[in-house]
Design an enzyme around this catalytic site. Structure first.
Site, PDB file in Angstrom:
ATOM      1  N   GLU A 188      -7.812  -5.465  -0.191  1.00  0.00           N
ATOM      2  CA  GLU A 188      -8.088  -6.390  -1.364  1.00  0.00           C
ATOM      3  C   GLU A 188      -8.200  -7.637  -1.193  1.00  0.00           C
ATOM      4  O   GLU A 188      -8.930  -8.473  -1.794  1.00  0.00           O
ATOM      5  CB  GLU A 188      -7.601  -5.903  -2.661  1.00  0.00           C
ATOM      6  N   HIS A 243       0.719  -1.220  -0.010  1.00  0.00           N
ATOM      7  CA  HIS A 243       0.072  -0.019   0.123  1.00  0.00           C
ATOM      8  C   HIS A 243       0.784   1.337  -0.027  1.00  0.00           C
ATOM      9  O   HIS A 243       1.924   1.274   0.681  1.00  0.00           O
ATOM     10  CB  HIS A 243      -0.895  -0.073   1.033  1.00  0.00           C
TER      11      HIS A 243
HETATM   12  N1  ACO Z   1       4.095  -7.620  -4.433  1.00  0.00           N
HETATM   13  C1  ACO Z   1       5.449  -7.465  -4.729  1.00  0.00           C
HETATM   14  N2  ACO Z   1       6.180  -6.437  -4.609  1.00  0.00           N
HETATM   15  C2  ACO Z   1       5.670  -5.121  -4.371  1.00  0.00           C
HETATM   16  C3  ACO Z   1       4.150  -5.141  -4.286  1.00  0.00           C
HETATM   17  C4  ACO Z   1       3.539  -6.299  -4.261  1.00  0.00           C
HETATM   18  N3  ACO Z   1       2.205  -6.424  -3.899  1.00  0.00           N
HETATM   19  N4  ACO Z   1       3.883  -4.001  -3.851  1.00  0.00           N
HETATM   20  C5  ACO Z   1       5.142  -3.226  -3.775  1.00  0.00           C
HETATM   21  N5  ACO Z   1       6.213  -4.139  -4.096  1.00  0.00           N
HETATM   22  C6  ACO Z   1       7.592  -3.716  -4.257  1.00  0.00           C
HETATM   23  C7  ACO Z   1       7.711  -3.006  -5.536  1.00  0.00           C
HETATM   24  O1  ACO Z   1       8.094  -3.869  -6.642  1.00  0.00           O
HETATM   25  C8  ACO Z   1       8.773  -2.056  -5.126  1.00  0.00           C
HETATM   26  O2  ACO Z   1      10.089  -3.022  -5.197  1.00  0.00           O
HETATM   27  P1  ACO Z   1      11.197  -2.244  -5.905  1.00  0.00           P
HETATM   28  O3  ACO Z   1      11.522  -1.086  -4.891  1.00  0.00           O
HETATM   29  O4  ACO Z   1      12.400  -3.267  -5.575  1.00  0.00           O
HETATM   30  O5  ACO Z   1      11.167  -1.828  -7.471  1.00  0.00           O
HETATM   31  C9  ACO Z   1       8.511  -1.450  -3.916  1.00  0.00           C
HETATM   32  O6  ACO Z   1       7.777  -2.663  -3.291  1.00  0.00           O
HETATM   33  C10 ACO Z   1       7.798  -0.169  -3.616  1.00  0.00           C
HETATM   34  O7  ACO Z   1       6.727  -0.237  -4.638  1.00  0.00           O
HETATM   35  P2  ACO Z   1       5.940   0.978  -5.225  1.00  0.00           P
HETATM   36  O8  ACO Z   1       5.548   0.647  -6.573  1.00  0.00           O
HETATM   37  O9  ACO Z   1       6.845   2.055  -4.884  1.00  0.00           O
HETATM   38  O10 ACO Z   1       5.009   1.123  -4.210  1.00  0.00           O
HETATM   39  P3  ACO Z   1       3.508   1.994  -4.245  1.00  0.00           P
HETATM   40  O11 ACO Z   1       3.203   2.570  -2.967  1.00  0.00           O
HETATM   41  O12 ACO Z   1       3.582   2.913  -5.653  1.00  0.00           O
HETATM   42  O13 ACO Z   1       2.449   0.677  -4.527  1.00  0.00           O
HETATM   43  C11 ACO Z   1       0.530  -0.437  -4.415  1.00  0.00           C
HETATM   44  C12 ACO Z   1       1.248   0.593  -3.945  1.00  0.00           C
HETATM   45  C13 ACO Z   1       0.554  -0.191  -5.967  1.00  0.00           C
HETATM   46  C14 ACO Z   1      -0.914  -0.925  -3.814  1.00  0.00           C
HETATM   47  C15 ACO Z   1       1.379  -1.710  -4.716  1.00  0.00           C
HETATM   48  O14 ACO Z   1       1.722  -2.103  -3.408  1.00  0.00           O
HETATM   49  C16 ACO Z   1       0.914  -2.971  -5.723  1.00  0.00           C
HETATM   50  O15 ACO Z   1       1.219  -2.857  -6.840  1.00  0.00           O
HETATM   51  N6  ACO Z   1       0.197  -3.788  -4.717  1.00  0.00           N
HETATM   52  C17 ACO Z   1      -0.477  -4.885  -5.701  1.00  0.00           C
HETATM   53  C18 ACO Z   1      -1.707  -4.479  -6.290  1.00  0.00           C
HETATM   54  C19 ACO Z   1      -2.606  -4.256  -4.996  1.00  0.00           C
HETATM   55  O16 ACO Z   1      -2.869  -4.978  -4.162  1.00  0.00           O
HETATM   56  N7  ACO Z   1      -3.529  -3.323  -5.572  1.00  0.00           N
HETATM   57  C20 ACO Z   1      -4.898  -2.642  -4.348  1.00  0.00           C
HETATM   58  C21 ACO Z   1      -4.245  -1.814  -3.557  1.00  0.00           C
HETATM   59  S1  ACO Z   1      -5.404  -1.232  -2.212  1.00  0.00           S
HETATM   60  C22 ACO Z   1      -6.417  -0.183  -3.001  1.00  0.00           C
HETATM   61  O17 ACO Z   1      -6.158   0.595  -3.709  1.00  0.00           O
HETATM   62  C23 ACO Z   1      -7.929  -0.231  -2.668  1.00  0.00           C
END
Ligand code: ACO
Length: 361
Positions: free
Chosen positions: A303, A248
């Site tokens: 989710e 998140h």
């Molecule tokens: N699985 C694996 N790795 C992840 C995940 C995940 N679910 N989420 C973040 N990371 C990793 C990224 O790959 C990144 O790694 P890196 O620095 O080595 O490249 C690091 O964690 C940071 O990720 P960001 O993209 O900067 O995090 P951001 O704050 O933009 O992402 C998000 C938040 C989009 C929710 C992300 O965690 C994600 O894609 N989750 C999976 C999809 C999901 O569950 N979406 C629903 C969100 S809840 C909602 O909106 C109601």
């Protein structure tokens, strides 16, 4: 340097509005909606009460909860045109057309029209995808109960109504998430309520936001069984893919909505067939994410348990994102009202990284 640029582009930590509607404390794992903790609110309030409270906080006006039922009834008149216009589209895409097709209804405020229409459109689109005719709303029913009945045609059991109500309340608002920001940006141009909630819905539909719960179940299906959990996690993360339902932007601990929904699921279906397996996947995923991303705490988000709860309610996977919108439209519309009262045009800047033409002397 590149990390700093990326973070800036994601607007992490940037305060884009002042709001009294909801508050997220990402370090404490706390969510307050309309002045109450989500864990309490989801067990004690109807969705109608929460929507009306959000609107009242936004602009000081008290609305009648029963108007939401009247708005469902009014929206049914738009369903034939909607179904005609969305033939061949998925319910997720169809609801985009639905929000865009909203019209003023005499005697009902636009926010009430939008909230009332969402489940009517979602249920009609879902039934149409299965070749079934739409079912008319019952203006006197509870929003959650009527939503379930319009979907299935059967009167839902009280525990099903409580579970869906808890879900709708839990997702009703969440501070400055991407879709709410889209609503506020659109509202800030004075484009109006229907344009703003349509913009918000479009932003919701991506898998990084409200499009995740269907893929959560897809991933659980793909794993298949306990014996495959470890290998599947390794392969998926090695490929650089994300685990749906984890991570998140704001929470650095467990998303409090995950537990609110787990409690609702246990109350609905204490022997849920998927739960034990899903919890084992969850624990293994958390361990693996912690091992791999030591500098970035990644925990379960809303989710993951949304997917299990909506599945237990026998809501089709293709309707998970529209169901999210059925709840969140309360928050979007309240933010639109709040922005109209205290906001300005939202117009950030961009750093130009292209070339400049040389001006003729
Ligand atoms: N699985 C694996 N790795 C992840 C995940 C995940 N679910 N989420 C973040 N990371 C990793 C990224 O790959 C990144 O790694 P890196 O620095 O080595 O490249 C690091 O964690 C940071 O990720 P960001 O993209 O900067 O995090 P951001 O704050 O933009 O992402 C998000 C938040 C989009 C929710 C992300 O965690 C994600 O894609 N989750 C999976 C999809 C999901 O569950 N979406 C629903 C969100 S809840 C909602 O909106 C109601």
């Amino acid at each position: 340097m590149s990390t700093m640029v990326n973070r800036a582009i994601g607007l992490d930590g940037v305060v884009a509005a002042e709001t009294a509607l909801s508050h997220v404390d990402g370090l404490a794992g706390r969510l307050v909606i309309a002045g109450a903790d989500v864990e309490d609110l989801s067990q004690s309030a109807t969705f109608e009460a929460v929507a009306c409270r959000l609107w009242e906080i936004a602009d000081g006006h008290v609305r009648a909860q029963s108007d939401i039922g009247r708005a469902r009834a009014a929206a049914f008149a738009l369903v034939p045109t909607l179904l005609q216009a969305t033939k061949g589209m998925s319910p997720i895409d169809g609801l985009r057309v639905g929000f865009a097709s909203l019209k003023p209804v005499a005697g009902l405020a636009p926010e009430i029209v939008a909230v009332g229409a969402a489940p009517v459109f979602a249920a009609a689109l879902s039934r149409a995808a299965e070749g079934l005719a739409p079912l008319a709303p019952d203006a006197s029913a509870l929003h959650a109960a009527d939503t379930l009945r319009m979907l299935t045609g059967a009167t839902p059991a009280p525990e099903q109504v409580r579970a869906l109500n808890a879900y709708l309340v839990t997702v009703s608002d969440h501070s400055m998430n991407a879709s709410t920001f889209a609503a506020r940006v659109t509202a800030s141009t004075q484009a109006g309520m229907f344009a703003s909630v349509t913009a918000a819905y479009c932003a919701l539909t991506g898998p990084l936001h409200g499009g995740a719960p269907g893929p959560v179940l897809d991933q659980l299906d793909e794993i298949g069984g306990e014996q495959h959990i470890g290998a599947w996690l390794k392969d998926t993360l090695d490929r650089g893919e994300r685990l749906m339902g984890f991570g998140h932007r704001v929470y650095r601990v467990r998303d409090p909505r995950a537990d609110a929904l787990r409690i609702a699921l246990l109350a609905l279906d204490p022997k849920n067939a998927r739960l034990a397996f899903a919890q084992n996947v969850e624990q293994a995923a958390l361990t693996e994410l912690k091992r791999r991303k030591q500098d970035r705490p990644l925990d379960t988000n809303v989710e993951f348990y949304t997917a299990l709860l909506l599945e237990a309610l026998q809501i089709p996977r293709a309707l998970f994102t529209p169901m999210f919108a059925v709840g969140r439209v309360a928050g979007w519309s309240a933010h639109v009202l709040e922005h109209a009262r205290n906001g300005r045009l939202i117009r950030p800047d961009a750093r130009y990284v292209g070339t400049l033409p040389v001006k003729a002397a």
